[in-house]
Write a protein that holds these residues in place. Structure first.
Motif, PDB file in Angstrom:
ATOM      1  N   HIS A   1      43.163 -56.688  50.168  1.00 36.37           N
ATOM      2  CA  HIS A   1      43.852 -57.038  51.401  1.00 36.37           C
ATOM      3  C   HIS A   1      42.910 -56.842  52.592  1.00 36.37           C
ATOM      4  O   HIS A   1      41.967 -56.052  52.518  1.00 36.37           O
ATOM      5  CB  HIS A   1      45.098 -56.175  51.591  1.00 36.37           C
ATOM      6  CG  HIS A   1      46.244 -56.566  50.711  1.00 36.37           C
ATOM      7  ND1 HIS A   1      46.820 -57.813  50.742  1.00 36.37           N
ATOM      8  CD2 HIS A   1      46.934 -55.878  49.760  1.00 36.37           C
ATOM      9  CE1 HIS A   1      47.810 -57.881  49.867  1.00 36.37           C
ATOM     10  NE2 HIS A   1      47.895 -56.714  49.250  1.00 36.37           N
ATOM     11  N   PRO A   2      43.131 -57.553  53.699  1.00 37.85           N
ATOM     12  CA  PRO A   2      42.285 -57.379  54.883  1.00 37.85           C
ATOM     13  C   PRO A   2      42.456 -55.990  55.486  1.00 37.85           C
ATOM     14  O   PRO A   2      43.409 -55.266  55.170  1.00 37.85           O
ATOM     15  CB  PRO A   2      42.786 -58.475  55.838  1.00 37.85           C
ATOM     16  CG  PRO A   2      44.181 -58.767  55.395  1.00 37.85           C
ATOM     17  CD  PRO A   2      44.175 -58.578  53.912  1.00 37.85           C
ATOM     18  N   ILE A   3      41.542 -55.635  56.390  1.00 37.97           N
ATOM     19  CA  ILE A   3      41.533 -54.309  56.986  1.00 37.97           C
ATOM     20  C   ILE A   3      42.850 -53.992  57.682  1.00 37.97           C
ATOM     21  O   ILE A   3      43.330 -52.861  57.628  1.00 37.97           O
ATOM     22  CB  ILE A   3      40.340 -54.190  57.981  1.00 37.97           C
ATOM     23  CG1 ILE A   3      40.315 -52.799  58.624  1.00 37.97           C
ATOM     24  CG2 ILE A   3      40.392 -55.263  59.039  1.00 37.97           C
ATOM     25  CD1 ILE A   3      40.054 -51.676  57.678  1.00 37.97           C
ATOM     26  N   SER A   4      43.454 -54.985  58.322  1.00 37.15           N
ATOM     27  CA  SER A   4      44.727 -54.739  59.010  1.00 37.15           C
ATOM     28  C   SER A   4      45.806 -54.284  58.030  1.00 37.15           C
ATOM     29  O   SER A   4      46.584 -53.369  58.311  1.00 37.15           O
ATOM     30  CB  SER A   4      45.186 -56.003  59.748  1.00 37.15           C
ATOM     31  OG  SER A   4      45.314 -57.096  58.852  1.00 37.15           O
ATOM     32  N   ALA A   5      45.844 -54.918  56.850  1.00 34.94           N
ATOM     33  CA  ALA A   5      46.839 -54.557  55.842  1.00 34.94           C
ATOM     34  C   ALA A   5      46.549 -53.180  55.260  1.00 34.94           C
ATOM     35  O   ALA A   5      47.472 -52.430  54.940  1.00 34.94           O
ATOM     36  CB  ALA A   5      46.870 -55.605  54.730  1.00 34.94           C
ATOM     37  N   VAL A   6      45.275 -52.845  55.136  1.00 33.27           N
ATOM     38  CA  VAL A   6      44.898 -51.529  54.615  1.00 33.27           C
ATOM     39  C   VAL A   6      45.374 -50.436  55.567  1.00 33.27           C
ATOM     40  O   VAL A   6      45.923 -49.410  55.147  1.00 33.27           O
ATOM     41  CB  VAL A   6      43.373 -51.436  54.408  1.00 33.27           C
ATOM     42  CG1 VAL A   6      42.971 -50.006  54.018  1.00 33.27           C
ATOM     43  CG2 VAL A   6      42.919 -52.412  53.331  1.00 33.27           C
ATOM     44  N   ILE A   7      45.192 -50.655  56.866  1.00 31.66           N
ATOM     45  CA  ILE A   7      45.625 -49.663  57.858  1.00 31.66           C
ATOM     46  C   ILE A   7      47.146 -49.547  57.881  1.00 31.66           C
ATOM     47  O   ILE A   7      47.698 -48.439  57.922  1.00 31.66           O
ATOM     48  CB  ILE A   7      45.078 -50.031  59.253  1.00 31.66           C
ATOM     49  CG1 ILE A   7      43.553 -49.906  59.263  1.00 31.66           C
ATOM     50  CG2 ILE A   7      45.699 -49.131  60.330  1.00 31.66           C
ATOM     51  CD1 ILE A   7      42.910 -50.369  60.557  1.00 31.66           C
ATOM     52  N   VAL A   8      47.831 -50.690  57.852  1.00 32.94           N
ATOM     53  CA  VAL A   8      49.294 -50.669  57.841  1.00 32.94           C
ATOM     54  C   VAL A   8      49.810 -49.956  56.589  1.00 32.94           C
ATOM     55  O   VAL A   8      50.752 -49.147  56.652  1.00 32.94           O
ATOM     56  CB  VAL A   8      49.866 -52.103  57.911  1.00 32.94           C
ATOM     57  CG1 VAL A   8      51.368 -52.099  57.621  1.00 32.94           C
ATOM     58  CG2 VAL A   8      49.601 -52.703  59.279  1.00 32.94           C
ATOM     59  N   ALA A   9      49.186 -50.226  55.437  1.00 33.87           N
ATOM     60  CA  ALA A   9      49.593 -49.566  54.201  1.00 33.87           C
ATOM     61  C   ALA A   9      49.388 -48.063  54.298  1.00 33.87           C
ATOM     62  O   ALA A   9      50.217 -47.278  53.821  1.00 33.87           O
ATOM     63  CB  ALA A   9      48.798 -50.127  53.018  1.00 33.87           C
ATOM     64  N   ALA A  10      48.289 -47.649  54.936  1.00 33.13           N
ATOM     65  CA  ALA A  10      48.021 -46.216  55.110  1.00 33.13           C
ATOM     66  C   ALA A  10      49.084 -45.568  55.978  1.00 33.13           C
ATOM     67  O   ALA A  10      49.602 -44.491  55.659  1.00 33.13           O
ATOM     68  CB  ALA A  10      46.637 -46.018  55.716  1.00 33.13           C
ATOM     69  N   VAL A  11      49.424 -46.219  57.084  1.00 32.24           N
ATOM     70  CA  VAL A  11      50.406 -45.654  58.015  1.00 32.24           C
ATOM     71  C   VAL A  11      51.788 -45.586  57.374  1.00 32.24           C
ATOM     72  O   VAL A  11      52.484 -44.559  57.445  1.00 32.24           O
ATOM     73  CB  VAL A  11      50.458 -46.469  59.320  1.00 32.24           C
ATOM     74  CG1 VAL A  11      51.617 -45.995  60.209  1.00 32.24           C
ATOM     75  CG2 VAL A  11      49.139 -46.356  60.069  1.00 32.24           C
ATOM     76  N   LEU A  12      52.195 -46.673  56.715  1.00 35.72           N
ATOM     77  CA  LEU A  12      53.538 -46.716  56.128  1.00 35.72           C
ATOM     78  C   LEU A  12      53.673 -45.777  54.935  1.00 35.72           C
ATOM     79  O   LEU A  12      54.699 -45.114  54.764  1.00 35.72           O
ATOM     80  CB  LEU A  12      53.884 -48.140  55.715  1.00 35.72           C
ATOM     81  CG  LEU A  12      54.084 -49.129  56.863  1.00 35.72           C
ATOM     82  CD1 LEU A  12      54.373 -50.517  56.328  1.00 35.72           C
ATOM     83  CD2 LEU A  12      55.208 -48.672  57.781  1.00 35.72           C
ATOM     84  N   THR A  13      52.626 -45.714  54.104  1.00 42.49           N
ATOM     85  CA  THR A  13      52.693 -44.829  52.951  1.00 42.49           C
ATOM     86  C   THR A  13      52.611 -43.372  53.385  1.00 42.49           C
ATOM     87  O   THR A  13      53.293 -42.507  52.840  1.00 42.49           O
ATOM     88  CB  THR A  13      51.551 -45.137  51.959  1.00 42.49           C
ATOM     89  OG1 THR A  13      51.495 -46.524  51.703  1.00 42.49           O
ATOM     90  CG2 THR A  13      51.760 -44.392  50.644  1.00 42.49           C
ATOM     91  N   GLY A  14      51.762 -43.099  54.390  1.00 42.15           N
ATOM     92  CA  GLY A  14      51.576 -41.729  54.841  1.00 42.15           C
ATOM     93  C   GLY A  14      52.740 -41.177  55.634  1.00 42.15           C
ATOM     94  O   GLY A  14      53.051 -39.990  55.550  1.00 42.15           O
ATOM     95  N   SER A  15      53.390 -42.025  56.419  1.00 44.83           N
ATOM     96  CA  SER A  15      54.437 -41.520  57.308  1.00 44.83           C
ATOM     97  C   SER A  15      55.828 -42.073  57.000  1.00 44.83           C
ATOM     98  O   SER A  15      56.808 -41.609  57.586  1.00 44.83           O
ATOM     99  CB  SER A  15      54.083 -41.844  58.766  1.00 44.83           C
ATOM    100  OG  SER A  15      53.895 -43.233  58.956  1.00 44.83           O
ATOM    101  N   GLY A  16      55.924 -43.049  56.100  1.00 41.10           N
ATOM    102  CA  GLY A  16      57.227 -43.654  55.802  1.00 41.10           C
ATOM    103  C   GLY A  16      58.229 -42.673  55.228  1.00 41.10           C
ATOM    104  O   GLY A  16      59.394 -42.647  55.622  1.00 41.10           O
ATOM    105  N   GLY A  17      57.776 -41.829  54.284  1.00 37.93           N
ATOM    106  CA  GLY A  17      58.677 -40.852  53.693  1.00 37.93           C
ATOM    107  C   GLY A  17      59.171 -39.844  54.713  1.00 37.93           C
ATOM    108  O   GLY A  17      60.357 -39.497  54.747  1.00 37.93           O
ATOM    109  N   GLY A  18      58.260 -39.386  55.583  1.00 43.35           N
ATOM    110  CA  GLY A  18      58.654 -38.457  56.629  1.00 43.35           C
ATOM    111  C   GLY A  18      59.590 -39.094  57.640  1.00 43.35           C
ATOM    112  O   GLY A  18      60.502 -38.434  58.154  1.00 43.35           O
TER     113      GLY A  18
END
Length: 201
Positions: A114-131
């Protein structure tokens, strides 16, 4: 292997974080387990929806469900006097979960080219989505949406992985420790982002 290790760390840390919040809100034992499990797997479910992975893929992670259940159970068995500083422990486990899952999400998205934008979004959502889900269900103001620095650290981890700045396993572990420490420092010293308000004050 690195992806799986970060998944294990994030699952255990967020499961305990959710259990701590549930205990602070005086949920019963069933509520403690439910909130812990939702916190552990909520971010991954949101990420899967947005990057095109079926949410049903979560049901194939039986081993991680067992890790989450075991983590919550072990935490509940701790002597009460060791848990008197729940807020401190909650923030600490949340920081570990944020860092581990942000990196796991970024590595997962990067492995799918995936492009860099998707990688960053995936990081943010996976890292903070549960919280985020945890705080909403507990009736709290989500840390992700406050001016306290929280999701930024997940985005930093995603950017570093997306731009292929780290390569070796050792570098990934150093990044994990750095993001965790930065998150701990941000809540310990109350670091905040600039904000704009519509208030006339």
């Amino acid at each position: 292997m690195t992806w799986e290790v970060f998944t294990v760390i994030g699952t255990a840390a967020f499961a305990i974080s959710g259990a701590i919040v549930a205990m602070e809100e005086e949920y019963d034992l069933f509520g403690v387990y439910v909130l812990g499990m939702i916190t552990a797997f909520g971010g991954g479910a949101i990420r899967n929806l947005l990057i095109g992975v079926p949410v049903s893929a979560l049901w194939g992670q039986g081993g991680f469900f067992q890790i989450a259940l075991l983590s919550i159970t072990v935490f509940l068995l701790f002597p009460h006097n060791l848990l008197k500083h729940w807020p401190v422990w909650g923030n600490f486990f949340d920081a570990i979960g944020l860092s581990a899952f942000a990196m796991q999400g970024a590595l997962f998205a990067a492995s799918m080219s995936h492009p860099i934008s998707a990688v960053i979004v995936a990081a943010v959502l996976t890292g903070s989505g549960g919280g985020l889900i945890r705080d909403l269900l507990a009736g709290r103001k989500p840390a992700l949406l406050q001016n306290e620095i929280y999701g930024v650290w997940a985005a930093v981890a995603g950017g570093i992985i997306g731009f292929n700045i780290v390569h070796s396993t050792l570098e990934l572990w150093c990044l994990f420790i750095a993001i965790t420490v930065l998150r701990v420092l941000s809540y310990k010293y109350n670091w905040k982002l600039p904000r704009r308000s519509l208030s006339s004050e």
